[in-house]
Design a protein around this motif. Structure first.
Motif, PDB file in Angstrom:
ATOM      1  N   HIS A 174      37.154  41.056  42.328  1.00  0.00           N
ATOM      2  CA  HIS A 174      36.867  39.653  42.046  1.00  0.00           C
ATOM      3  C   HIS A 174      37.512  38.807  43.146  1.00  0.00           C
ATOM      4  CE1 HIS A 174      35.029  40.004  38.092  1.00  0.00           C
ATOM      5  NE2 HIS A 174      35.980  40.840  37.718  1.00  0.00           N
ATOM      6  N   THR A 234      34.531  34.850  36.248  1.00  0.00           N
ATOM      7  CA  THR A 234      35.240  36.112  36.444  1.00  0.00           C
ATOM      8  C   THR A 234      35.333  36.889  35.136  1.00  0.00           C
ATOM      9  OG1 THR A 234      36.525  35.238  38.293  1.00  0.00           O
ATOM     10  CG2 THR A 234      37.463  37.104  37.120  1.00  0.00           C
ATOM     11  N   THR A 260      33.245  40.389  34.202  1.00  0.00           N
ATOM     12  CA  THR A 260      33.987  41.577  33.775  1.00  0.00           C
ATOM     13  C   THR A 260      33.484  42.078  32.431  1.00  0.00           C
ATOM     14  OG1 THR A 260      35.944  40.718  34.931  1.00  0.00           O
ATOM     15  CG2 THR A 260      36.290  42.533  33.394  1.00  0.00           C
ATOM     16  N   LEU A 314      31.869  45.855  31.955  1.00  0.00           N
ATOM     17  CA  LEU A 314      32.830  46.780  31.365  1.00  0.00           C
ATOM     18  C   LEU A 314      32.193  48.069  30.841  1.00  0.00           C
ATOM     19  CD1 LEU A 314      35.816  46.353  31.447  1.00  0.00           C
ATOM     20  CD2 LEU A 314      35.757  45.555  29.088  1.00  0.00           C
ATOM     21  N   VAL A 318      39.486  47.457  38.268  1.00  0.00           N
ATOM     22  CA  VAL A 318      39.138  46.052  38.426  1.00  0.00           C
ATOM     23  C   VAL A 318      40.306  45.359  39.128  1.00  0.00           C
ATOM     24  CG1 VAL A 318      38.522  43.892  37.274  1.00  0.00           C
ATOM     25  CG2 VAL A 318      37.744  46.083  36.332  1.00  0.00           C
ATOM     26  N   PHE A 320      43.364  47.595  35.412  1.00  0.00           N
ATOM     27  CA  PHE A 320      43.215  46.217  35.871  1.00  0.00           C
ATOM     28  C   PHE A 320      44.485  45.816  36.620  1.00  0.00           C
ATOM     29  CE2 PHE A 320      40.786  46.846  32.047  1.00  0.00           C
ATOM     30  CZ  PHE A 320      39.584  46.186  32.272  1.00  0.00           C
TER      31      PHE A 320
END
Length: 258
Positions: free
Chosen positions: A109, A139, A143, A147, A158, A202
């Motif tokens: 991102h 964002t 996501t 996912l 991510v 993440f």
């Protein structure tokens, strides 16, 4: 092979092996400019199939051509303005990825806008909403949509982009600082909520002062030649998409620590 969480220093000084991303399909937002462009080229250099997402087709096409010229795998161009993206656009994006590559292993991102540098007391609410929409809401929405694909990856990653003013907000940075605080929150919550999902992680990166158009806009009196280039900080971007970082979760990594 057992992988342990990497230290921030290990991530910053990572030395990628050739083709370390050869089995990966990675989506990069804001892929037409600055750090996003360099990350896309770098991921392709190390063997990834790169999905180039941005709002300006001509810029994405130029990156596509560069990847092909350097001998990388054929990328995919996705012209999408995240500011106005709706649920239907996200559904179409997922279908496109499934059709073109059949998998998704990572998201960077990177897309963001600066907004105004102004006191909150007089901050234009229209500008504030636009910055929060692009930097934060889009964002999250992207996501959420991707996912299910990421969960099918052997090791999904991510990577969110924060900022020094996200970790430590500074006066007059307004919506940008708040949006980056919120991005760090997204990463933390996803990490907590997927702690039992062993194949998904993440993390956030804080690139620091880097020679980009956005940095020049924010600090017009700064000598850009004193700053690191996007290329200089790429080892961390590769590391966080590689399997070497599969146990590194919920971190905010400053790529240029003080």
């Amino acid at each position: 092979m057992t992988h342990l969480p990497l230290t921030h220093e290990q991530i910053r000084n990572y030395q990628p092996k050739e083709n370390c991303l050869s089995d990966k399909t990675i989506l990069v937002t804001g892929a037409g400019d600055g750090i996003g462009r360099v990350a896309a080229l770098t991921y392709a250099k190390y063997g990834a199939t790169v999905l180039l997402l941005g709002k300006t087709l001509s810029k994405l096409t130029a990156v596509y051509d560069e990847i092909e010229q350097q001998g990388g795998k054929q990328p995919v161009v996705i012209a999408l303005n995240l500011e106005g993206a709706k649920t239907e656009d996200m559904t179409n994006l997922v279908e496109l990825i499934v059709k073109q590559t059949g998998q998704l292993d990572g998201i960077l991102h990177n897309a963001a806008v600066l907004g105004d540098l102004a006191p909150l007391e007089s901050y234009d609410i229209g500008v504030f909403e636009r910055v929060m929409n692009i930097n934060f809401t889009a964002t999250l929405r992207l996501t959420q949509a991707l996912l299910p694909l990421l969960k099918k990856s052997a090791n999904g990653s991510v990577v969110f982009t924060s900022s020094s003013v996200g970790s430590e907000p500074r006066a007059f940075w307004g919506a940008y600082a708040i949006s980056k605080q919120a991005v760090e929150g997204i990463s933390s919550l996803f990490t907590q909520e997927t702690k039992n999902t062993t194949n998904l992680r993440f993390n956030c990166v804080n690139p620091g002062a880097t020679r980009t158009k956005m940095r020049a806009e924010a600090s017009p009196n700064e000598d850009p030649m004193t700053l690191k280039t996007p290329e200089d900080i790429m080892p961390a971007y590769v590391c966080l998409m590689s399997d070497d970082s599969m146990q590194t979760r919920g971190e905010v990594i400053s790529l240029q620590p003080k």
